[in-house]
Design a protein around this motif. Sequence first.
Motif: not given
Length: 210
Positions: A185-188, A190-191, A194, A199
């Motif tokens: 889950n790259s979005s989590k 990055r939160e 960051p 990837e």
Amino acid sequence: MVKMVAFDLDGTLCDSIPMCIEAICQAVSPYADHEITEKDVLETFGLNEIGMIKAVVNQNWEQALQDFYQYYDKLHHMCPEPFPGICELIDFLKEKHIIVALITGKGEKSCDITLKKLGLNYTFVEIVTGSEKSPNKAEAILYLMQKYAVKADEFYYVGDAVSDAVACNKAGVTCLSIAWAKLSNSSKLREINPSYVFETITELKTFFIR
């Protein structure tokens, strides 16, 4: 200067998380008082397999554990090899005289099965496995730093989970969060981390070349 890099195993070296979930579900379902779901298993991640099984089975957890090891070995065809490029990355780090270790939440037995199946059982200078009581990666990081006389800014941990970044923050080191597994889950990531989300394995290698 980088002196030591420790890797996570599941979801970092290989795409083994779906296999782990399937093995746990098949092993514990006959002993649980309700149907075991993927969500049930994921909520126990961070513990070793003993802790995971104890968390969802009230009785006969010892037999469920033995069944788990049989399923885990049998289902390893789901994860037959490391991610392409990971072995080359590790070799690259070793060529730079960087100490390469493994810190995993897995128990010793399942870790041993996977490393042998993947041909990685002689890859790491040190292997620290998980605890049944609570996640222990921060403690494992501090242990390796002390043992090998490595300072916080000389140590990196490579892992795929948000909990890995949390453990690194607790230990005062940098987490290199990776998102090349199917369940990443790259979005989590990055939160919470960051500046250090990768990837691809090529991106991570480029980070170490700088």
